[in-house]
Each structure stands twice: as structure tokens, then as C-alpha cells.
Enzyme design. Structure first.
Site, mmCIF file in Angstrom:
data_model
loop_
_atom_site.group_PDB
_atom_site.id
_atom_site.type_symbol
_atom_site.label_atom_id
_atom_site.label_comp_id
_atom_site.label_asym_id
_atom_site.label_seq_id
_atom_site.Cartn_x
_atom_site.Cartn_y
_atom_site.Cartn_z
ATOM 1 N N ASP A 43 4.061 0.851 11.874
ATOM 2 C CA ASP A 43 2.807 0.230 11.435
ATOM 3 C C ASP A 43 2.605 -1.172 11.998
ATOM 4 O OD1 ASP A 43 2.001 2.425 10.042
ATOM 5 O OD2 ASP A 43 2.581 1.685 8.075
ATOM 6 N N ASP A 45 -5.604 8.240 8.620
ATOM 7 C CA ASP A 45 -5.751 7.709 9.972
ATOM 8 C C ASP A 45 -5.743 8.814 11.011
ATOM 9 O OD1 ASP A 45 -5.896 5.074 9.285
ATOM 10 O OD2 ASP A 45 -3.741 4.738 9.403
ATOM 11 N N ARG A 63 -4.873 10.487 2.737
ATOM 12 C CA ARG A 63 -3.565 10.985 3.173
ATOM 13 C C ARG A 63 -2.558 10.995 2.013
ATOM 14 N NH1 ARG A 63 -1.318 14.023 7.128
ATOM 15 N NH2 ARG A 63 0.916 13.783 6.975
ATOM 16 N N MET A 80 6.586 7.504 17.255
ATOM 17 C CA MET A 80 6.358 8.368 16.102
ATOM 18 C C MET A 80 4.942 8.933 16.009
ATOM 19 S SD MET A 80 8.719 6.140 13.461
ATOM 20 C CE MET A 80 8.553 7.200 12.028
ATOM 21 N N LYS A 97 0.824 -1.211 0.000
ATOM 22 C CA LYS A 97 0.000 0.000 0.000
ATOM 23 C C LYS A 97 0.860 1.265 0.000
ATOM 24 C CE LYS A 97 -2.963 2.617 3.191
ATOM 25 N NZ LYS A 97 -2.001 3.509 3.851
ATOM 26 N N ASN A 98 1.827 1.340 0.909
ATOM 27 C CA ASN A 98 2.600 2.574 1.041
ATOM 28 C C ASN A 98 3.494 2.825 -0.168
ATOM 29 O OD1 ASN A 98 1.400 3.118 3.480
ATOM 30 N ND2 ASN A 98 3.045 2.242 4.713
#
Length: 438
Positions: free
Chosen positions: A320, A121, A97, A342, A22-23
């Protein structure tokens, strides 16, 4: 708002293949704006966040053709820049995002890029300063409309420069790189993010004609070029999904094989799970997790002190997966301190796990101590709501290991990051049912 009903306490068995990352997809898809030529991308995950970005590119005038499952061609030879100033764009861009990463390529190729304040998120502050400070360093003028939260950058010509990023932001680095590849002269980005997905982006841009060196390090040197051409690219498997399946196997005492994981790109992930006592075996490019019928023991440090698992920029452990690690620890032998450095709101889902019977002390927004049950006390089914993608999958794993039938609402959050998750879980024996919302 959709719902999952999960009957927990069943062992699973079989193999599961991770989706495309996904990222990585959110970065790579934005890069198609850098060239008027055709770019073919393979292994694109069919998930809400990625599909929203593809729809956004279509409204920008990118010609998109689906070639097969997970494969698309993109041709940005007639980009509609007027859409960027429309009310429709202000609404579309807010819901994702990843939409922030269209700004860099638009600025680099067309001299201007706009974006409404992106959504995503609710895991704490995720500031955009690194992105825009990078664009300003390249010579862009920045403006921000506070009334409708609308950002803009414009430049007649971007000029290469040296910059030291204030944080190793992955999306910030990607955005600045995509602007700098078409800037005049040389750009040096120090304290750059260096995770595998960013390496993938840089390698793809080089195949398109960019000149980027230092890939995989925290210093990228970019010699600007006049234009970029087309290419073909394949996404890596999603490392967060791989970690999710490792956690699922451990919590349900299941024997699972995770296929085609790209071991060389997993970094710390296998070792962190091994520190929790989970057997992670490499079989070719697959991961084999045997059934942990006797449970798993958390390692202490060599001086006997309690293990701490903390996130850090790559090659540190990804934030994550901390939610997954926390859930796994609830049934381990031993204790662990989870330190989420983070994001300050990512641990707030632990109250749901406490409701299920987990022993967790939330020390503050960033730290939680977990005392494992060693499966002597099974988690109990409950009704819960998914607050974000990673907490959602963690609660789903908890529900699959729990005694009784659990209900998870707001599963659109899980669908944002996991493709056909209920079907894939049923294929390995999970009792999960999707109930459509009203």
C-alpha cells in the site's frame, strides 16, 4: 464525482495525527458478529469504506450506537440472516471489498455465510480462493452462483483441522480465524498473515474468550470455544497514512510532526523511507520530519548497484505504500527500481506522473524505474483522475509539490481511505479546495 483543486509548491508546517487504521477496522468490525454481547470499538476512522461496513452491519440487525467521535458500541444479539439472501444485500455487499470478512464470523456463529463478489480497488486480481479453501477445510460446503456472482458457505458444525494457506492473505487469515474460534477442536493455520492489524484482531478475540496462540508468527493455533463475550478495543493508527505524511513532508520540503504513530508497529516503514534519503526521527511516539531544503539522496546497495524497493507480506514492506515511494523518488537524487509484486495493476497511474514531468520507465505491470529530478525540475500541474485509494493519495502528494494548480477527479476513491483529508491538509498550510460533483 467530487474534485480537488490543489495549488502546489507551498511548504507546509505543523503536526498531523493519523486516523485509526482502515485495514484493521474492516476486520475488527466484522468480529462483532461473533458474540451477542456488547463490543465497544474506539478510534474508528470516519471514511467511506468503514462507514459502508457499519451500514451493512446495521442492515444485518446489529444494534449500533455512536458514543463519540470514532467510538461506537455494537450488539449483535438479533442478527437478521434473511437479509443475506435479499437483493438489497447483493447490491450492498458488492460495493465494498471488506464485506468478504463477514462470512467467517457468520459461518462460525450461525453455520452459514453469504457474500456477493466484493468490489473495492481496481488494482488487479484479488482472488478469494484462500478464504473459501479455509472454510472448506473446516468442514463447510461451498457454493457459487455464476449468474449473479454470489458465494455461499454452510456447515452444521465446523471442525478444527490443520491447514497450509496457499498465500499469506491478510483478509483470508482474518476470515478463517474468525470462523475457527468457534469450531470444535483445534485449528492450525500455517503460512498465516502476521501483520499488526491481524495481531490486533487475535488479541481482541482472546479478550472475548477465544484461545489463539502464535500471535505475531506465521503459525496460529486456535482451540475452539463454545461462545465469545463482549470487550472494548482501540484501533492502531493507520500505518499507510503515516507513510503518506512522511512522503508529503519530503516532497514539499516541509517540517512535519506525525503524532502518536505506535512506533513498535511500523516495521520496515521508517527504514525504507530512510533508504530514500529522508530523515525520519523518533521523538517519543511521534515522527519528526525536518524540512529537506537540500533534497534527499537515494542510497545504493553496498556494491553500488541500484536500490530496489519491493513489497512483501509482513514483516516485509507493505504494497500500500509503494505508490507513495514511487512519487517521492521522482524528486530524489539518484535512481530506484520499484517492484510491485502483489498486484499487477497498481503501477498504471505512473502515466499521470510522466505527464507532470517525472522521469519514470514502466518496465512491465510490476516494475518501474524512477530517475529523480533532485528538485532541479519541478513537477508541473495537470488534470488527473484517481484510480484507487493509494494512487489517489500519491497523485495528491505530487500535486501539492507541483508548480501551478492541479485538478484531481474521482476523489471519492481518496475519501474511501482518508478521513477529512482536505481539512487536515489545510490545517498545516496546504492550498486545497474540494469542489462537489454534479
Amino acid at each position: 464525482m467530487g474534485t480537488f483543486k490543489i495549488e502546489g509548491g507551498h511548504q507546509l508546517k505543523g503536526s498531523i495525527k493519523p486516523q485509526g487504521a482502515k485495514n484493521e477496522a474492516l476486520q475488527i468490525l466484522c468480529a462483532v458478529l461473533l458474540t451477542p454481547e456488547t463490543v465497544i470499538i474506539n478510534n474508528i476512522p470516519d471514511i467511506i469504506d468503514v462507514n459502508k461496513l457499519i451500514a451493512l452491519l446495521k442492515k444485518l440487525g446489529v444494534k449500533i450506537e455512536k458514543l463519540g467521535k470514532g467510538s461506537y458500541s455494537f450488539k449483535a444479539d438479533d442478527v437478521n440472516l434473511k437479509y443475506l439472501e435479499s437483493a438489497e444485500f447483493k447490491e450492498d455487499g458488492k460495493g465494498l471489498r471488506g464485506s468478504i470478512m463477514i462470512v467467517g464470523p457468520l459461518l462460525g456463529r450461525f453455520g452459514k455465510g453469504y457474500i456477493p463478489k466484493p468490489g473495492g480497488d481496481k488494482i488487479g486480481r484479488r482472488r478469494l480462493d484462500t478464504h473459501f479453501e479455509g472454510f472448506i477445510n473446516l468442514g463447510a460446503k461451498f457454493r457459487y452462483n455464476r449468474e449473479d456472482y454470489f458465494y455461499g458457505v454452510e456447515a452444521d458444525e465446523l471442525q478444527g483441522t490443520y491447514m497450509l494457506l496457499d498465500e499469506a492473505s491478510v483478509t483470508g487469515t482474518a476470515n478463517i480465524v474468525m470462523a475457527a474460534v468457534l469450531a470444535k477442536g483445534q485449528t492450525t493455520i500455517y503460512n498465516a498473515a502476521c501483520e499488526p492489524y491481524l495481531q490486533q484482531l487475535c488479541k481482541m478475540l482472546n479478550r472475548m474468550g477465544a484461545k489463539i496462540s502464535g500471535i505475531g508468527s506465521n503459525m496460529l493455533i486456535i482451540d475452539g470455544v463454545e461462545s465469545l463475550g463482549g470487550t472494548e478495543h482501540k484501533m492502531l493508527p493507520d500505518m499507510i497514512e503515516i507513510g503518506s505524511w512522511i512522503g508529503l513532508a519530503a516532497m514539499t520540503k516541509s517540517e512535519l510532526t506525525i503524532k502518536d504513530v505506535s512506533w513498535n508497529d511500523l516495521g520496515q516503514i521508517p527504514n525504507v523511507f530512510r533508504k530514500l534519503g529522508i530523515t525520519v526521527e523518533q521523538q517519543g511516539d511521534d515522527i519528526f520530519i525536518p524540512a529537506h531544503t537540500e533534497g534527499y539522496q537515494i542510497q545504493n546497495y553496498i556494491d553500488g548497484s541500484i536500490l530496489t524497493i519491493a513489497d512483501a507480506p509482513w514483516p516485509g514492506f507493505t504494497p500500500d505504500l509503494l505508490s507513495i515511494v514511487l512519487v517521492i523518488a521522482t524528486q530524489a537524487r539518484g535512481e530506484v527500481l520499484i517492484h510491485q509484486k502483489m498486484f499487477e495493476s497498481r503501477l498504471f497511474f505512473v502515466d499521470k506522473l510522466i505527464d507532470m514531468g517525472a522521469k519514470i520507465i514502466l518496465c512491465d505491470p510490476h516494475r518501474a524505474t524512477v530517475i529523480g529530478h533532485d528538485f532541479k525540475s519541478q513537477l508541473k500541474a495537470t488534470t488527473m483522475t484517481s484510480p484507487d485509494i493509494r494512487a489517489g493519495i500519491s497523485l495528491l502528494i505530487a500535486a501539492l509539490s507541483a508548480k501551478g494548480t492541479s485538478t484531481i477527479h474521482n476523489i471519492e476513491q481518496i475519501d474511501r481511505g482518508y478521513e477529512d483529508i482536505d481539512e487536515r491538509l489545510r490545517a498545516i498550510g496546504a492550498k486545497i479546495e474540494r469542489v462537489p460533483g454534479n
